[in-house]
Design a protein around this motif. Structure first.
Motif, PDB file in Angstrom:
ATOM      1  N   VAL A 165      -9.972  -5.923   3.321  1.00 54.75           N
ATOM      2  CA  VAL A 165      -9.264  -4.761   3.866  1.00 54.75           C
ATOM      3  C   VAL A 165      -9.351  -3.588   2.892  1.00 54.75           C
ATOM      4  CG1 VAL A 165      -7.026  -3.859   4.612  1.00 54.75           C
ATOM      5  CG2 VAL A 165      -7.696  -6.199   5.213  1.00 54.75           C
ATOM      6  N   VAL A 166      -9.036  -3.844   1.628  1.00 51.85           N
ATOM      7  CA  VAL A 166      -9.026  -2.778   0.618  1.00 51.85           C
ATOM      8  C   VAL A 166     -10.421  -2.201   0.435  1.00 51.85           C
ATOM      9  CG1 VAL A 166      -8.619  -2.269  -1.817  1.00 51.85           C
ATOM     10  CG2 VAL A 166      -6.992  -3.691  -0.552  1.00 51.85           C
ATOM     11  N   THR A 167     -11.423  -3.078   0.382  1.00 46.89           N
ATOM     12  CA  THR A 167     -12.794  -2.614   0.191  1.00 46.89           C
ATOM     13  C   THR A 167     -13.251  -1.755   1.373  1.00 46.89           C
ATOM     14  OG1 THR A 167     -13.377  -4.515  -1.176  1.00 46.89           O
ATOM     15  CG2 THR A 167     -15.181  -3.372  -0.077  1.00 46.89           C
ATOM     16  N   THR A 168     -12.947  -2.177   2.584  1.00 48.91           N
ATOM     17  CA  THR A 168     -13.350  -1.406   3.762  1.00 48.91           C
ATOM     18  C   THR A 168     -12.661  -0.052   3.782  1.00 48.91           C
ATOM     19  OG1 THR A 168     -13.735  -3.421   5.035  1.00 48.91           O
ATOM     20  CG2 THR A 168     -13.428  -1.387   6.282  1.00 48.91           C
ATOM     21  N   TYR A 169     -11.349  -0.028   3.485  1.00 52.82           N
ATOM     22  CA  TYR A 169     -10.632   1.248   3.444  1.00 52.82           C
ATOM     23  C   TYR A 169     -11.221   2.168   2.375  1.00 52.82           C
ATOM     24  CZ  TYR A 169      -7.195   4.740   2.190  1.00 52.82           C
ATOM     25  OH  TYR A 169      -6.602   5.929   1.877  1.00 52.82           O
ATOM     26  N   THR A 170     -11.543   1.611   1.215  1.00 54.80           N
ATOM     27  CA  THR A 170     -12.073   2.430   0.123  1.00 54.80           C
ATOM     28  C   THR A 170     -13.444   2.987   0.483  1.00 54.80           C
ATOM     29  OG1 THR A 170     -10.842   1.022  -1.421  1.00 54.80           O
ATOM     30  CG2 THR A 170     -12.492   2.480  -2.365  1.00 54.80           C
ATOM     31  N   ILE A 207      -4.706  -0.545  -4.866  1.00 59.41           N
ATOM     32  CA  ILE A 207      -5.094  -1.117  -3.573  1.00 59.41           C
ATOM     33  C   ILE A 207      -5.019  -0.090  -2.455  1.00 59.41           C
ATOM     34  CG2 ILE A 207      -4.494  -3.475  -4.226  1.00 59.41           C
ATOM     35  CD1 ILE A 207      -1.933  -3.164  -2.490  1.00 59.41           C
ATOM     36  N   SER A 208      -4.647   1.150  -2.802  1.00 55.52           N
ATOM     37  CA  SER A 208      -4.648   2.249  -1.835  1.00 55.52           C
ATOM     38  C   SER A 208      -5.853   3.163  -2.028  1.00 55.52           C
ATOM     39  CB  SER A 208      -3.350   3.069  -1.951  1.00 55.52           C
ATOM     40  OG  SER A 208      -2.219   2.279  -1.678  1.00 55.52           O
ATOM     41  N   GLY A 209      -6.878   2.662  -2.702  1.00 61.51           N
ATOM     42  CA  GLY A 209      -8.126   3.402  -2.847  1.00 61.51           C
ATOM     43  C   GLY A 209      -8.195   4.346  -4.024  1.00 61.51           C
ATOM     44  N   MET A 210      -7.054   4.650  -4.670  1.00 61.83           N
ATOM     45  CA  MET A 210      -7.020   5.605  -5.781  1.00 61.83           C
ATOM     46  C   MET A 210      -6.849   4.861  -7.105  1.00 61.83           C
ATOM     47  SD  MET A 210      -4.883   8.861  -4.350  1.00 61.83           S
ATOM     48  CE  MET A 210      -5.362   9.645  -2.799  1.00 61.83           C
ATOM     49  N   GLY A 211      -7.941   4.297  -7.575  1.00 59.05           N
ATOM     50  CA  GLY A 211      -7.858   3.426  -8.735  1.00 59.05           C
ATOM     51  C   GLY A 211      -7.660   4.129 -10.057  1.00 59.05           C
ATOM     52  N   PHE A 212      -8.227   5.318 -10.213  1.00 59.01           N
ATOM     53  CA  PHE A 212      -8.224   5.986 -11.519  1.00 59.01           C
ATOM     54  C   PHE A 212      -6.905   6.737 -11.689  1.00 59.01           C
ATOM     55  CE2 PHE A 212     -11.129   8.654 -14.531  1.00 59.01           C
ATOM     56  CZ  PHE A 212     -10.448   8.128 -15.611  1.00 59.01           C
ATOM     57  N   THR A 213      -5.848   5.987 -11.978  1.00 59.73           N
ATOM     58  CA  THR A 213      -4.496   6.542 -12.020  1.00 59.73           C
ATOM     59  C   THR A 213      -3.727   5.969 -13.204  1.00 59.73           C
ATOM     60  OG1 THR A 213      -4.509   6.667  -9.597  1.00 59.73           O
ATOM     61  CG2 THR A 213      -2.385   6.881 -10.656  1.00 59.73           C
ATOM     62  N   GLY A 265       0.806  -1.214   0.000  1.00 64.46           N
ATOM     63  CA  GLY A 265       0.000   0.000   0.000  1.00 64.46           C
ATOM     64  C   GLY A 265       0.842   1.268   0.000  1.00 64.46           C
ATOM     65  N   LEU A 266       0.331   2.320   0.643  1.00 59.76           N
ATOM     66  CA  LEU A 266       0.980   3.636   0.799  1.00 59.76           C
ATOM     67  C   LEU A 266       1.105   4.424  -0.505  1.00 59.76           C
ATOM     68  CD1 LEU A 266       3.617   2.896   3.550  1.00 59.76           C
ATOM     69  CD2 LEU A 266       1.807   4.594   3.670  1.00 59.76           C
ATOM     70  N   GLY A 267       0.177   4.187  -1.439  1.00 62.82           N
ATOM     71  CA  GLY A 267       0.082   5.075  -2.591  1.00 62.82           C
ATOM     72  C   GLY A 267       1.175   4.925  -3.618  1.00 62.82           C
ATOM     73  N   ASP A 268       1.784   6.048  -4.041  1.00 62.80           N
ATOM     74  CA  ASP A 268       2.623   6.032  -5.251  1.00 62.80           C
ATOM     75  C   ASP A 268       4.104   5.802  -4.967  1.00 62.80           C
ATOM     76  OD1 ASP A 268       3.137   8.479  -4.091  1.00 62.80           O
ATOM     77  OD2 ASP A 268       2.950   9.648  -5.926  1.00 62.80           O
ATOM     78  N   MET A 275      -9.398  -1.848  -9.361  1.00 60.49           N
ATOM     79  CA  MET A 275      -9.430  -2.235 -10.775  1.00 60.49           C
ATOM     80  C   MET A 275      -8.214  -3.069 -11.157  1.00 60.49           C
ATOM     81  SD  MET A 275     -11.155   1.033 -12.668  1.00 60.49           S
ATOM     82  CE  MET A 275     -10.294   2.344 -11.834  1.00 60.49           C
ATOM     83  N   LEU A 276      -7.066  -2.749 -10.564  1.00 62.49           N
ATOM     84  CA  LEU A 276      -5.862  -3.562 -10.753  1.00 62.49           C
ATOM     85  C   LEU A 276      -5.607  -4.323  -9.459  1.00 62.49           C
ATOM     86  CD1 LEU A 276      -3.435  -1.066 -12.552  1.00 62.49           C
ATOM     87  CD2 LEU A 276      -5.271  -2.453 -13.521  1.00 62.49           C
ATOM     88  N   LYS A 277      -5.267  -5.596  -9.607  1.00 54.26           N
ATOM     89  CA  LYS A 277      -5.101  -6.447  -8.434  1.00 54.26           C
ATOM     90  C   LYS A 277      -3.723  -7.103  -8.484  1.00 54.26           C
ATOM     91  CE  LYS A 277     -10.058  -7.466  -8.585  1.00 54.26           C
ATOM     92  NZ  LYS A 277     -10.341  -6.518  -9.683  1.00 54.26           N
TER      93      LYS A 277
END
Length: 798
Positions: free
Chosen positions: A240-245, A503-509, A148-151, A590-592
Motif C-alpha cells: 500500500v505504502v509503495t503504491t501510494y508513494t 509511511i505517508s510518502g514524505m520520508g525526508f523529515t 497515516g495522514l502525515g504529521d 525509511m522508517l517502518k
C-alpha cells in the motif's frame, strides 16, 4: 436504521438509480437519473480511482499531487452485469457497484471484504460558496485499525480519532491538536490481516473520522471540490505504502551531506556568532555539516537581501565556512515586503505576480517584515520568476540549501492565521479561490524554490526544506514538523510523527531536536538527540527567546552523549544513504512502524514507540525522565542487542536496560551493516576501508549498500555502486556473497568485518575460494580484515 430519504430531509443528497453505463478503455462510467456520474478507473490491478460529479459532467482533471511520470497498467479488466449490481474485476480485486445508489463493495478474489460503503457517496449543496460539501462513509469493522495522514500529533493508530486537514501555523502545538502544518489526506486501513489505502485527493479543507462519531463508520469529507479518491490494495501494508508513494512521487537522491547533522537557531547573527558556533563544533569534535541562517540575516526581513551590518561579505563567509565543511542554509519566506525601493517587490508588482482579493486589490497581510504581498505560486509564470531569484544566493554567494518557512501561508494578527478565503489563484490555469489553493500553497512555493536552487546549484543536487506541504511535496523538498516544544510529551509526538510521515510518502523529515519553544533540560536534550539521529533529517533548532540549545549549552556529559550519537549517525551514513536509495527507487519508507514490519501480529497494531530504521535496525527511544531502561516490544524474528551483543527472540515484550548514554537498539539477525569512519563532515576523509558489522543467523538474509559520488547526477548515468550482500548461515559455517552492479568505483578497497554471534569456533576462512590464514586477515576471533574487494567470504567452524 437511517434511510437515505431521512438524510435527504436533513439536507444530504444521494445518487439515485443507475440509468446508463459505458466503458472507455480503462474507465467505466455510471450515470444516474439525478445527474450523478461515477467514473471508475483501473490504474493497476490493485489501484482503482473513484471520481464522482453531481452536475452531469466532470470539470478539468488536474492534480498537483499525482506524479505524471508514474506508470499504469493492469493484467485484467472485466465488466459483468448482475441483477442488482455491476461487477468490475481485475487480477487482484473485485469491485461491485450497486445499481440502486452506486454504493461500492471491494473484495479480494476469494470474496473477502476489504472495504465497503456504508452510506457511500453523498453531498450537501453549499449555496454560500456555490459548490458541494462532498462526503463519503465506509463501514468500520470490528478490530479495524487506521494509520497515516502525515504529521498528526496523536496516537499512531487513528481508530476513534477525528482529524482535520488544513495547513496552519501552530506554534507550540500540543498532543491531538488539529489541524497542523501539513496536509496528507492518505490513510491505511488494516482489517483481518489485509491492508488497503485511501488517498482523498482534494485540496479543500478535509476531515476524516475514524469511527469516532459513529462506532462502526469511517468517513471523510471536503468543503468543496470533487469526491475523488484512490483505493490501493495490499494486502501487505508495504504494498500500500509503495503504491501510494509511486502515485504521488519520490524525490531524487539528496546530497549525502544533507543526511549529516545540522545546527539551527532563531537566530545566529552577526557573522562572528556564526563563526563562533561552527568553530565550537570542530573544537569539540562533534560532527556537523550544515549551519542555518534565520530571518535576521536579511535586510529588514526582506527576502533575497543581506543585512550588511551583520554580514558584510556573505560570499566570503559562506566560502570560508565551506572550507571548514559547513554548508550554509538560508531561510526564505513567502511574504514580500511592500516597499517601493525593494527590487523583488518592484519586479513582482510590475509583472502582476501577487495574489489578489476577489474584488481586485492585492492581498495584504502582516508577517515579519511588516505589511507584505504574496506571490501566487500556483501560477507557473510566477514559479519561473521565483526560481530565477535564487541566482545570487546559490550561484554567486554559494548557499547550499534553502529553508521555506511560514508557507501555510501564515499571516499575523488575523483570526484564521492565513489569507482571506476570497483570495484568487491561477491554479495552473484552473482559477480558484484560496479555499481550494490554501493547502497546496506551501508545496508550490517549495516547488518553485526547488526549481531555482536546482538550476543554479547544478551540477550539484539541491536541498530544500519546507514547513507546509501537501501530498506529492516529497518530489521537491524535505520537511520538518514545525514549532514544537521542549517537553517529554513532544519527544513522544516527534517519534510518532516521523513514523507517520514516513509511511505517508514524505520520508525526508525530522523534528526540531530539543524542541523549538521553551528550554529543554540536559536530560531531555540528550534523549532527543538519541532519537533524532535515527530520523532521516537530523537538526537541532530552537527559539532564541528561550536560551541557547547547542550541545555545549548543557554539561560535559551531554556533550559526550551528543558526540557519541552523532558519531554513530556518521558511521551509519552508508546505511542511511542506502535507505534513501530504496525510498527513491522503490518507494520503501525509511522508517517502518512495527505494524508495517509485522502486520499479522496484533500486538504491533497499537505500538507507538519502537520502529525500524531501514531494514535491519530496531530503535526504541527513552521517552520519560529518570529512566534507566524501559519495557519494549520486539517484533517477529531474532534480534541482537546493539550494546551487549545478546541475542533475543521476538514477538514478545521485555525490559531493556538503557543507561543515560544509551537507548535500546537491536539489530536483525543476518544483517550486514556498513559503516564509514567517523568524519567531522561528509567528504572530510578519504578512506580506504569500510566496516561491515555481520550478525549471524541460521538461514538467509539480504542486505544492501548503495554508493555514488555523494552529490551530482552521474548516478543517473549508471555511475553508482549497489552491493547486495547475501548472508547464508549454517550450523558450522557462514557464507557472505557480494554481488555488485553499477559503474561507480568506490574509493576504498578494504573491509573490516566484525562478526557477531558466531555459534562456532572459526577453523578456516576462504576469500573468493582462496584460503586465508588468521595471520593474513589479522583475525582475532571476532574481527577480520580483508585487504581487497571480495565476491565471497566463506567461514567454517571446527
Amino acid at each position: 436504521m437511517i434511510t437515505n430519504t431521512e438524510l435527504e430531509y436533513k439536507g444530504d443528497l444521494f445518487p439515485s438509480a443507475v440509468t446508463e453505463i459505458r466503458q472507455d478503455a480503462d474507465s467505466v462510467f455510471f450515470h444516474t437519473d439525478n445527474n450523478v456520474i461515477l467514473k471508475i478507473t483501473i490504474l493497476r490491478d490493485s489501484l482503482i480511482r473513484f471520481r464522482y460529479t453531481t452536475k452531469g459532467y466532470f470539470s478539468n482533471d488536474f492534480s498537483y499531487a499525482i506524479d505524471k511520470s508514474q506508470s499504469h497498467g493492469y493484467n485484467a479488466l472485466e465488466l459483468i452485469e448482475h441483477d442488482t449490481f455491476y461487477q468490475i474485476s481485475t487480477s487482484k480485486l473485485i469491485c461491485r457497484v450497486d445499481k440502486s445508489d452506486l454504493r461500492i463493495l471491494l473484495t479480494d478474489l476469494e470474496n473477502n471484504v476489504i472495504l465497503e460503503d456504508e452510506l457511500g457517496f453523498h453531498w450537501e449543496e453549499s449555496y454560500q460558496f456555490g459548490g458541494n460539501i462532498v462526503k463519503m462513509s465506509k463501514v468500520s469493522h470490528e478490530g479495524e485499525s487506521y494509520y497515516g495522514l502525515g504529521d498528526k500529533a496523536s496516537h499512531a493508530n487513528l481508530k476513534g480519532k477525528r482529524v482535520e486537514n488544513w495547513a496552519m501555523d501552530q506554534y507550540a502545538f500540543h498532543k491531538d491538536q488539529e489541524p497542523l502544518y501539513k496536509v496528507v489526506p492518505f490513510y491505511i486501513g488494516l482489517h483481518n490481516r489485509r491492508s488497503y489505502g485511501i488517498f482523498f485527493d482534494n485540496t479543500f479543507r478535509t476531515n476524516f473520522d475514524f469511527a469516532q462519531e459513529r462506532r462502526n463508520v469511517t468517513s471523510f469529507w471536503a468543503e468543496g471540490g470533487e469526491m475523488n479518491y484512490y483505493f490501493i490494495y495490499g494486502p501487505q501494508m508495504a504494498d500500500v505504502v509503495t503504491t501510494y508513494t509511486h502515485l504521488t512521487g519520490k524525490p531524487e537522491m539528496p546530497p549525502m551531506w544533507t543526511l549529516g547533522y545540522h545546527q539551527c537557531k532563531w537566530s545566529y547573527y552577526p557573522e562572528s556568532k556564526v563563526r563562533e558556533i561552527t568553530s565550537k563544533f570542530r573544537e569539540l569534535q562533534i560532527p556537523c555539516d550544515a549551519i542555518y541562517l534565520d530571518i535576521d540575516y536579511m535586510d529588514g526581513f526582506r527576502c533575497f537581501t543581506w543585512n550588511k551590518e551583520y554580514f558584510p561579505d556573505p560570499r566570503k563567509m559562506v566560502a570560508e565556512l565551506a572550507e571548514d565543511g559547513f554548508k550554509t542554509v538560508v531561510i526564505i519566506d513567502p511574504g514580500i515586503k511592500i516597499d517601493k525601493d525593494y527590487w523583488v517587490y518592484q519586479e513582482a508588482l510590475e509583472k502582476d505576480y501577487f495574489c489578489k482579493r476577489a474584488d481586485g486589490p492585492y492581498m495584504k497581510g502582516k508577517v515579519w517584515p511588516g505589511e507584505c504581498n504574496f506571490p501566487d505560486f500556483t501560477n507557473p509564470e510566477v514559479r519561473e520568476w521565483w526560481a530565477g531569484l535564487f541566482r545570487e544566493l546559490i550561484a554567486d554567494i554559494g548557499v547550499k540549501g534553502v529553508w521555506n518557512d511560514m508557507n501555510e501561508p501564515a499571516v499575523m494578527e488575523v483570526p484564521g492565521k492565513t489569507f482571506p478565503m476570497d483570495v484568487r489563484h491561477d491554479y495552473d490555469g484552473n482559477p480558484c479561490s484560496h479555499r481550494k489553493a490554501h493547502n497546496i500553497y506551501g508545496t508550490q512555493m517549495a516547488r518553485a524554490t526547488y526549481e531555482g536552487v536546482k538550476r543554479f546549484a547544478y551540477p550539484k543536487r539541491p536541498f530544500i526544506i519546507t514547513r507546509s506541504a501537501y501530498s506529492g511535496a516529497q518530489r521537491y523538498t524535505s520537511s520538518w514538523t514545525g514549532d514544537n516544544v521542549a517537553s517529554w510529551e513532544h519527544l513522544w509526538i516527534a517519534n510518532i510523527q516521523m513514523q507517520r510521515m514516513s509511511i505517508s510518502g514524505m520520508g525526508f523529515t525530522g523534528s526540531d531536536i530539543g524542541g523549538f519553544a521553551e528550554q529543554p533540560s540536559g536530560e531531555l536534550y540528550a534523549r532527543w538527540i538519541q532519537l533524532g539521529v535515527f530520523h532521516p533529517f537530523c537538526r537541532t533548532h530552537s527559539s532564541g527567546d528561550h536560551g541557547d540549545q547547542e550541545p555545549w549549552s548543557f554539561d560535559t556529559e551531554i556533550v559526550d552523549i551528543t558526540r557519541k550519537f552523532v558519531n554513530l549517525r556518521y558511521q551509519l551514513l552508508p546505511y542511511l544513504y542506502t535507505m534513501f536509495y530504496e525510498y527513491v527507487n522503490d518507494g520503501v519508507p525509511m522508517l517502518k512502524p512495527l505494524v508495517y514490519f509485522d502486520q499479522d501480529d496484533p500486538q504491533t497494531h497499537y505500538r507507538t514507540d519502537e520502529f525500524l530504521f531501514g531494514n535491519h535496525i530496531l530503535v526504541c527511544p527513552i521517552l520519560e525522565p529518570n529512566a534507566q531502561g524501559r519495557r519494549m516490544y520486539l517484533p517477529a524474528g531474532n534480534w541482537y542487542n546493539y550494546w551487549t551483543g545478546e541475542k533475543v527472540s521476538g514477538r514478545k515484550e521485555l525490559w531493556v536496560k538503557a543507561d543515560y548514554d544509551q537507548i535500546p537498539i537491536f539489530i536483525k539477525e543476518g544483517a550486514v551493516i556498513p559503516k564509514y569512519p567517523v568524519q567531522q563532515y561528509v567528504g572530510q576523509l578519504k578512506f580506504d576501508e569500510v566496516t561491515l558489522e555481520v550478525y549471524y543467523k541460521l538461514g538467509k538474509e539480504k542486505s544492501f549498500l548503495y554508493e555514488d559520488a555523494q552529490d551530482g547526477y552521474d548516478y543517473n548515468k549508471g555511475r553508482y555502486s549497489l552491493s547486495t550482500f547475501t548472508f547464508n548461515g549454517k550450523e558450522n559455517q557462514l557464507i557472505i556473497q557480494q554481488h555488485k552492479e553499477g559503474k561507480f568505483e568506490v574509493p576504498y578497497g578494504k573491509f573490516k568485518v566484525n562478526l557477531h554471534g558466531l555459534p562456532f569456533k572459526v577453523k578456516t576462512i576462504y576469500i573468493d575460494n582462496e584460503r586465508a590464514d588468521a595471520e593474513a586477515t589479522r583475525f582475532d576471533g571476532t574481527t577480520l580484515f580483508i585487504d581487497k574487494d571480495f565476491t565471497e567470504l566463506h567461514i567454517t567452524g571446527a
